[in-house]
Write a protein that holds these residues in place. Structure first.
Motif, PDB file in Angstrom:
ATOM      1  N   VAL A 157       0.862  -1.179   0.000  1.00  0.00           N
ATOM      2  CA  VAL A 157       0.000   0.000   0.000  1.00  0.00           C
ATOM      3  C   VAL A 157       0.900   1.231   0.000  1.00  0.00           C
ATOM      4  CG1 VAL A 157      -1.827   1.228   1.206  1.00  0.00           C
ATOM      5  CG2 VAL A 157      -1.738  -1.275   1.319  1.00  0.00           C
ATOM      6  N   MET A 158       0.658   2.136  -0.946  1.00  0.00           N
ATOM      7  CA  MET A 158       1.509   3.317  -1.064  1.00  0.00           C
ATOM      8  C   MET A 158       0.648   4.570  -1.161  1.00  0.00           C
ATOM      9  SD  MET A 158       4.607   4.072  -3.751  1.00  0.00           S
ATOM     10  CE  MET A 158       3.623   4.023  -5.220  1.00  0.00           C
ATOM     11  N   GLY A 159       1.134   5.636  -0.559  1.00  0.00           N
ATOM     12  CA  GLY A 159       0.474   6.928  -0.673  1.00  0.00           C
ATOM     13  C   GLY A 159       0.540   7.448  -2.095  1.00  0.00           C
ATOM     14  N   ASP A 160      -0.470   8.224  -2.481  1.00  0.00           N
ATOM     15  CA  ASP A 160      -0.555   8.720  -3.862  1.00  0.00           C
ATOM     16  C   ASP A 160       0.105  10.077  -4.055  1.00  0.00           C
ATOM     17  OD1 ASP A 160      -2.301  10.409  -2.573  1.00  0.00           O
ATOM     18  OD2 ASP A 160      -4.025   9.966  -3.837  1.00  0.00           O
ATOM     19  N   GLY A 161       0.979  10.463  -3.133  1.00  0.00           N
ATOM     20  CA  GLY A 161       1.591  11.791  -3.187  1.00  0.00           C
ATOM     21  C   GLY A 161       2.890  11.849  -3.961  1.00  0.00           C
ATOM     22  N   THR A 162       3.740  12.741  -3.526  1.00  0.00           N
ATOM     23  CA  THR A 162       5.010  13.060  -4.163  1.00  0.00           C
ATOM     24  C   THR A 162       5.790  11.828  -4.603  1.00  0.00           C
ATOM     25  OG1 THR A 162       5.163  14.995  -2.744  1.00  0.00           O
ATOM     26  CG2 THR A 162       7.178  14.325  -3.829  1.00  0.00           C
ATOM     27  N   ASN A 163       6.188  11.810  -5.862  1.00  0.00           N
ATOM     28  CA  ASN A 163       7.106  10.804  -6.405  1.00  0.00           C
ATOM     29  C   ASN A 163       6.531   9.384  -6.428  1.00  0.00           C
ATOM     30  OD1 ASN A 163       9.557  10.464  -7.685  1.00  0.00           O
ATOM     31  ND2 ASN A 163      10.672  10.055  -5.804  1.00  0.00           N
ATOM     32  N   ASN A 164       5.219   9.221  -6.320  1.00  0.00           N
ATOM     33  CA  ASN A 164       4.661   7.866  -6.241  1.00  0.00           C
ATOM     34  C   ASN A 164       4.829   7.075  -7.531  1.00  0.00           C
ATOM     35  OD1 ASN A 164       1.993   7.481  -7.769  1.00  0.00           O
ATOM     36  ND2 ASN A 164       1.628   9.425  -6.759  1.00  0.00           N
ATOM     37  N   LYS A 165       4.857   7.732  -8.677  1.00  0.00           N
ATOM     38  CA  LYS A 165       4.990   6.989  -9.937  1.00  0.00           C
ATOM     39  C   LYS A 165       6.366   6.336 -10.054  1.00  0.00           C
ATOM     40  CE  LYS A 165       1.597   9.337 -12.796  1.00  0.00           C
ATOM     41  NZ  LYS A 165       0.732  10.001 -12.018  1.00  0.00           N
ATOM     42  N   ALA A 166       7.423   7.088  -9.769  1.00  0.00           N
ATOM     43  CA  ALA A 166       8.785   6.542  -9.855  1.00  0.00           C
ATOM     44  C   ALA A 166       8.991   5.440  -8.824  1.00  0.00           C
ATOM     45  CB  ALA A 166       9.808   7.656  -9.660  1.00  0.00           C
ATOM     46  N   ILE A 167       8.518   5.665  -7.615  1.00  0.00           N
ATOM     47  CA  ILE A 167       8.689   4.654  -6.580  1.00  0.00           C
ATOM     48  C   ILE A 167       7.818   3.430  -6.888  1.00  0.00           C
ATOM     49  CG2 ILE A 167       8.330   4.161  -4.115  1.00  0.00           C
ATOM     50  CD1 ILE A 167       9.302   7.049  -3.602  1.00  0.00           C
ATOM     51  N   GLY A 168       6.648   3.647  -7.449  1.00  0.00           N
ATOM     52  CA  GLY A 168       5.792   2.533  -7.849  1.00  0.00           C
ATOM     53  C   GLY A 168       6.475   1.628  -8.862  1.00  0.00           C
ATOM     54  N   LYS A 169       7.212   2.212  -9.800  1.00  0.00           N
ATOM     55  CA  LYS A 169       7.955   1.420 -10.790  1.00  0.00           C
ATOM     56  C   LYS A 169       9.049   0.600 -10.112  1.00  0.00           C
ATOM     57  CE  LYS A 169       7.053   4.526 -14.624  1.00  0.00           C
ATOM     58  NZ  LYS A 169       7.606   5.542 -15.531  1.00  0.00           N
ATOM     59  N   ALA A 170       9.740   1.214  -9.152  1.00  0.00           N
ATOM     60  CA  ALA A 170      10.785   0.498  -8.416  1.00  0.00           C
ATOM     61  C   ALA A 170      10.179  -0.655  -7.614  1.00  0.00           C
ATOM     62  CB  ALA A 170      11.534   1.460  -7.498  1.00  0.00           C
ATOM     63  N   VAL A 171       9.042  -0.407  -6.985  1.00  0.00           N
ATOM     64  CA  VAL A 171       8.360  -1.446  -6.209  1.00  0.00           C
ATOM     65  C   VAL A 171       7.979  -2.613  -7.121  1.00  0.00           C
ATOM     66  CG1 VAL A 171       6.250  -1.977  -4.903  1.00  0.00           C
ATOM     67  CG2 VAL A 171       7.526   0.109  -4.405  1.00  0.00           C
ATOM     68  N   ALA A 172       7.473  -2.319  -8.304  1.00  0.00           N
ATOM     69  CA  ALA A 172       7.079  -3.362  -9.252  1.00  0.00           C
ATOM     70  C   ALA A 172       8.277  -4.198  -9.695  1.00  0.00           C
ATOM     71  CB  ALA A 172       6.390  -2.736 -10.461  1.00  0.00           C
ATOM     72  N   ARG A 173       9.456  -3.577  -9.796  1.00  0.00           N
ATOM     73  CA  ARG A 173      10.651  -4.339 -10.165  1.00  0.00           C
ATOM     74  C   ARG A 173      11.101  -5.254  -9.033  1.00  0.00           C
ATOM     75  NH1 ARG A 173      11.852   0.631 -12.778  1.00  0.00           N
ATOM     76  NH2 ARG A 173      13.033   1.390 -10.981  1.00  0.00           N
TER      77      ARG A 173
END
Length: 130
Positions: free
Chosen positions: A51-67
């Protein structure tokens, strides 16, 4: 076990949270080294959800999490007022001692960054909706 993430530009809060909302572990990660930090902090855990917050930098961190965790589902939750909730949670987990007990909590400054506690808030919000 759930992994909570409070994304940020320079630091990211990470929290391992049990299904009942109990805090298992907290960590402040360097966003610059987020993949390495995720592996180190939660790589050996059997995660049922992230579960991740939808705020600052979430797209870049989301990609890292998916990897790092390609097989674990990731959900975004709103971050509105999560810092205030994180501050309250911090003082519940770390009650003031000594002279600090005499000062109203709203005037006290926590001894550490609240990002990891905000990650707990994200997971608890998601669990409450579920």
């Amino acid at each position: 076990m759930y992994l909570g993430i409070d994304p940020g530009r320079s630091k990211t809060g990470l929290a391992l949270v049990a299904a009942d909302g109990r805090i298992i572990a907290l960590h402040i990660a360097s966003t610059e080294r987020i993949e390495e930090e995720l592996r180190s902090f939660a790589g050996q855990q059997l995660l049922s959800h992230i579960v991740m917050g939808d705020g600052t930098n979430n797209k870049a961190i989301g990609k890292a999490v998916a990897r790092v965790f390609p097989a674990v589902e990731l959900d975004l939750v709103g971050e509105a007022h999560s810092t205030e909730e994180a501050r309250t949670l911090y003082w519940q987990e770390n009650p003031p001692k000594g002279w600090r007990k005499l000062v109203p909590l709203g005037l006290l400054v926590p001894d550490e960054p609240l990002d990891a506690y905000a990650a707990v808030v994200q997971v608890r919000r998601w669990l409450n909706k579920k």
